[in-house]
Design a protein around this motif. Structure first.
Motif, PDB file in Angstrom:
ATOM      1  N   ARG A 177       1.311  -1.277   0.024  1.00  0.00           N
ATOM      2  CA  ARG A 177      -0.174   0.251   0.074  1.00  0.00           C
ATOM      3  C   ARG A 177       0.669   1.133   0.051  1.00  0.00           C
ATOM      4  O   ARG A 177       1.385   1.713   1.111  1.00  0.00           O
ATOM      5  N   VAL A 178       0.623   1.637  -1.118  1.00  0.00           N
ATOM      6  CA  VAL A 178       1.576   3.539  -1.648  1.00  0.00           C
ATOM      7  C   VAL A 178       0.683   4.448  -1.389  1.00  0.00           C
ATOM      8  O   VAL A 178       0.043   4.862  -1.885  1.00  0.00           O
ATOM      9  N   ALA A 179       1.698   5.365  -0.197  1.00  0.00           N
ATOM     10  CA  ALA A 179       0.626   6.891  -0.266  1.00  0.00           C
ATOM     11  C   ALA A 179       1.099   7.920  -0.941  1.00  0.00           C
ATOM     12  O   ALA A 179       2.739   7.959  -0.778  1.00  0.00           O
ATOM     13  N   ILE A 180       1.258   8.748  -2.184  1.00  0.00           N
ATOM     14  CA  ILE A 180       1.077   8.876  -2.813  1.00  0.00           C
ATOM     15  C   ILE A 180       1.269  11.178  -2.562  1.00  0.00           C
ATOM     16  O   ILE A 180       0.237  11.108  -2.324  1.00  0.00           O
ATOM     17  N   VAL A 181       1.988  11.422  -1.992  1.00  0.00           N
ATOM     18  CA  VAL A 181       0.681  12.686  -1.707  1.00  0.00           C
ATOM     19  C   VAL A 181       2.284  14.123  -2.359  1.00  0.00           C
ATOM     20  O   VAL A 181       3.951  13.996  -2.641  1.00  0.00           O
ATOM     21  N   ASP A 182       1.708  15.109  -3.568  1.00  0.00           N
ATOM     22  CA  ASP A 182       2.459  15.994  -4.456  1.00  0.00           C
ATOM     23  C   ASP A 182       1.596  17.033  -4.686  1.00  0.00           C
ATOM     24  O   ASP A 182       0.050  16.297  -4.940  1.00  0.00           O
ATOM     25  N   ASP A 183       1.862  18.057  -4.355  1.00  0.00           N
ATOM     26  CA  ASP A 183       0.824  18.783  -5.638  1.00  0.00           C
ATOM     27  C   ASP A 183       1.087  19.227  -6.677  1.00  0.00           C
ATOM     28  O   ASP A 183      -0.678  19.811  -7.492  1.00  0.00           O
ATOM     29  N   ALA A 184       1.364  18.722  -7.390  1.00  0.00           N
ATOM     30  CA  ALA A 184       1.666  17.487  -8.883  1.00  0.00           C
ATOM     31  C   ALA A 184       0.758  16.681  -9.398  1.00  0.00           C
ATOM     32  O   ALA A 184       1.175  16.033  -8.741  1.00  0.00           O
ATOM     33  N   LYS A 185      -0.679  17.526 -10.093  1.00  0.00           N
ATOM     34  CA  LYS A 185      -1.772  16.403 -10.728  1.00  0.00           C
ATOM     35  C   LYS A 185      -0.675  15.653 -11.162  1.00  0.00           C
ATOM     36  O   LYS A 185      -1.169  14.200 -10.851  1.00  0.00           O
ATOM     37  N   THR A 186      -0.211  15.720 -12.327  1.00  0.00           N
ATOM     38  CA  THR A 186       1.242  15.233 -13.351  1.00  0.00           C
ATOM     39  C   THR A 186       1.370  13.990 -12.954  1.00  0.00           C
ATOM     40  O   THR A 186       1.754  13.133 -13.262  1.00  0.00           O
ATOM     41  N   ILE A 187       2.242  14.758 -11.517  1.00  0.00           N
ATOM     42  CA  ILE A 187       3.807  13.698 -10.804  1.00  0.00           C
ATOM     43  C   ILE A 187       2.183  12.377  -9.916  1.00  0.00           C
ATOM     44  O   ILE A 187       2.701  11.760 -10.144  1.00  0.00           O
ATOM     45  N   ARG A 188       0.736  12.983  -9.577  1.00  0.00           N
ATOM     46  CA  ARG A 188       0.248  12.135  -9.077  1.00  0.00           C
ATOM     47  C   ARG A 188      -0.204  10.856 -10.106  1.00  0.00           C
ATOM     48  O   ARG A 188       0.198   9.200  -9.560  1.00  0.00           O
ATOM     49  N   MET A 189      -0.670  11.534 -11.105  1.00  0.00           N
ATOM     50  CA  MET A 189      -1.058   9.992 -12.168  1.00  0.00           C
ATOM     51  C   MET A 189       0.905   9.679 -12.349  1.00  0.00           C
ATOM     52  O   MET A 189      -0.277   8.127 -12.431  1.00  0.00           O
ATOM     53  N   MET A 190       1.112   9.554 -13.305  1.00  0.00           N
ATOM     54  CA  MET A 190       2.394   9.352 -13.009  1.00  0.00           C
ATOM     55  C   MET A 190       2.962   8.179 -12.375  1.00  0.00           C
ATOM     56  O   MET A 190       2.822   6.964 -12.674  1.00  0.00           O
ATOM     57  N   MET A 191       3.025   8.447 -11.415  1.00  0.00           N
ATOM     58  CA  MET A 191       4.019   7.554  -9.963  1.00  0.00           C
ATOM     59  C   MET A 191       2.487   6.149  -9.737  1.00  0.00           C
ATOM     60  O   MET A 191       2.915   5.346  -9.439  1.00  0.00           O
ATOM     61  N   SER A 192       1.109   7.230  -9.813  1.00  0.00           N
ATOM     62  CA  SER A 192       0.369   6.089  -9.531  1.00  0.00           C
ATOM     63  C   SER A 192       0.038   5.371 -10.496  1.00  0.00           C
ATOM     64  O   SER A 192       0.059   3.696  -9.992  1.00  0.00           O
ATOM     65  N   HIS A 193       0.270   5.596 -11.705  1.00  0.00           N
ATOM     66  CA  HIS A 193       0.203   4.595 -12.442  1.00  0.00           C
ATOM     67  C   HIS A 193       1.019   3.151 -12.665  1.00  0.00           C
ATOM     68  O   HIS A 193       1.016   2.240 -13.207  1.00  0.00           O
ATOM     69  N   THR A 194       2.520   3.533 -12.439  1.00  0.00           N
ATOM     70  CA  THR A 194       3.562   2.811 -12.281  1.00  0.00           C
ATOM     71  C   THR A 194       3.495   1.952 -11.011  1.00  0.00           C
ATOM     72  O   THR A 194       3.429   0.866 -11.586  1.00  0.00           O
ATOM     73  N   LEU A 195       3.277   2.579 -10.251  1.00  0.00           N
ATOM     74  CA  LEU A 195       3.121   2.086  -9.001  1.00  0.00           C
ATOM     75  C   LEU A 195       1.666   0.516  -9.267  1.00  0.00           C
ATOM     76  O   LEU A 195       2.045  -0.743  -8.580  1.00  0.00           O
ATOM     77  N   LYS A 196       0.188   0.887  -9.657  1.00  0.00           N
ATOM     78  CA  LYS A 196      -0.503  -0.108  -9.880  1.00  0.00           C
ATOM     79  C   LYS A 196      -0.278  -0.776 -10.942  1.00  0.00           C
ATOM     80  O   LYS A 196      -0.105  -1.871 -10.388  1.00  0.00           O
ATOM     81  N   GLN A 197       1.328  -0.537 -11.845  1.00  0.00           N
ATOM     82  CA  GLN A 197       1.093  -1.701 -12.938  1.00  0.00           C
ATOM     83  C   GLN A 197       2.756  -2.348 -12.152  1.00  0.00           C
ATOM     84  O   GLN A 197       2.520  -3.852 -12.373  1.00  0.00           O
ATOM     85  N   MET A 198       2.764  -2.458 -10.876  1.00  0.00           N
ATOM     86  CA  MET A 198       3.226  -2.957 -10.490  1.00  0.00           C
ATOM     87  C   MET A 198       3.023  -3.934  -9.646  1.00  0.00           C
ATOM     88  O   MET A 198       3.204  -4.421  -8.926  1.00  0.00           O
ATOM     89  N   GLY A 199       2.062  -3.341  -9.421  1.00  0.00           N
ATOM     90  CA  GLY A 199       1.340  -4.937  -8.261  1.00  0.00           C
ATOM     91  C   GLY A 199       0.545  -3.572  -7.235  1.00  0.00           C
ATOM     92  O   GLY A 199      -0.026  -4.365  -6.121  1.00  0.00           O
ATOM     93  N   CYS A 200       0.987  -2.809  -6.878  1.00  0.00           N
ATOM     94  CA  CYS A 200       1.156  -1.442  -5.652  1.00  0.00           C
ATOM     95  C   CYS A 200      -0.367  -1.321  -5.356  1.00  0.00           C
ATOM     96  O   CYS A 200      -0.966  -1.226  -6.348  1.00  0.00           O
ATOM     97  N   GLU A 201      -1.159  -0.918  -4.141  1.00  0.00           N
ATOM     98  CA  GLU A 201      -2.466  -0.414  -4.115  1.00  0.00           C
ATOM     99  C   GLU A 201      -2.136   0.974  -3.253  1.00  0.00           C
ATOM    100  O   GLU A 201      -1.159   1.262  -3.002  1.00  0.00           O
ATOM    101  N   VAL A 202      -2.741   2.228  -5.015  1.00  0.00           N
ATOM    102  CA  VAL A 202      -2.207   3.451  -4.715  1.00  0.00           C
ATOM    103  C   VAL A 202      -3.361   3.881  -4.785  1.00  0.00           C
ATOM    104  O   VAL A 202      -4.080   4.289  -4.710  1.00  0.00           O
TER     105      VAL A 202
END
Length: 136
Positions: free
Chosen positions: A14-39
């Motif tokens: 389970r990974v939490a991503i905290v960033d005020d930039a929506k692009t960063i949140r979306m990119m990291m979230s997409h990558t981590l979900k592909q790795m099987g993480c809950e985000v």
């Protein structure tokens, strides 16, 4: 992907991503979900603190530069919380300067990485700082 990366299974983490930039949140979230993480994501420190209580992540990626409650302040609050004091916190920064790293360590950060970390670096940080390495 390297052989080492393939051995580092982080699915289910389970990974939490905290960033005020929506692009960063979306990119990291997409990558981590592909790795099987809950985000789950939050756009600022205040929302992050609420997210931690609700979501109970295994690790947090926390932007340093955010309005209102910055990453250093949020990290300090995480370290002072009874339920979150041992939670791994990886600071995200556009700079990897010695000052940023030292200031993050002083606030209790587990690690410091430049935005956006390459996939193998993300996987390794999560694997080494969560229960994923304990079950391997």
């Amino acid at each position: 992907m390297s052989e080492q990366s393939e051995d580092q299974d982080i699915s289910g983490i389970r990974v939490a991503i905290v960033d005020d930039a929506k692009t960063i949140r979306m990119m990291m979230s997409h990558t981590l979900k592909q790795m099987g993480c809950e985000v789950e994501t939050a756009e600022d420190g205040y929302r992050a603190l609420a997210l931690l209580r609700r979501f109970r992540p295994d690790i947090v990626f926390l932007d340093i530069s955010m309005p209102e409650l910055d990453g250093y302040q949020t990290c300090s609050l995480i370290r002072h919380g009874e339920d979150t004091r041992d939670l791994p916190v990886v600071l995200l920064s556009s700079s990897d300067g010695v000052f940023d790293i030292a200031r993050g360590q002083a606030r209790g950060a587990t690690a410091h990485v430049s935005k956006i970390p390459p996939d193998p670096v993300l996987r390794q940080l999560i694997y080494e700082n969560t229960r994923a390495s304990e079950v391997a």
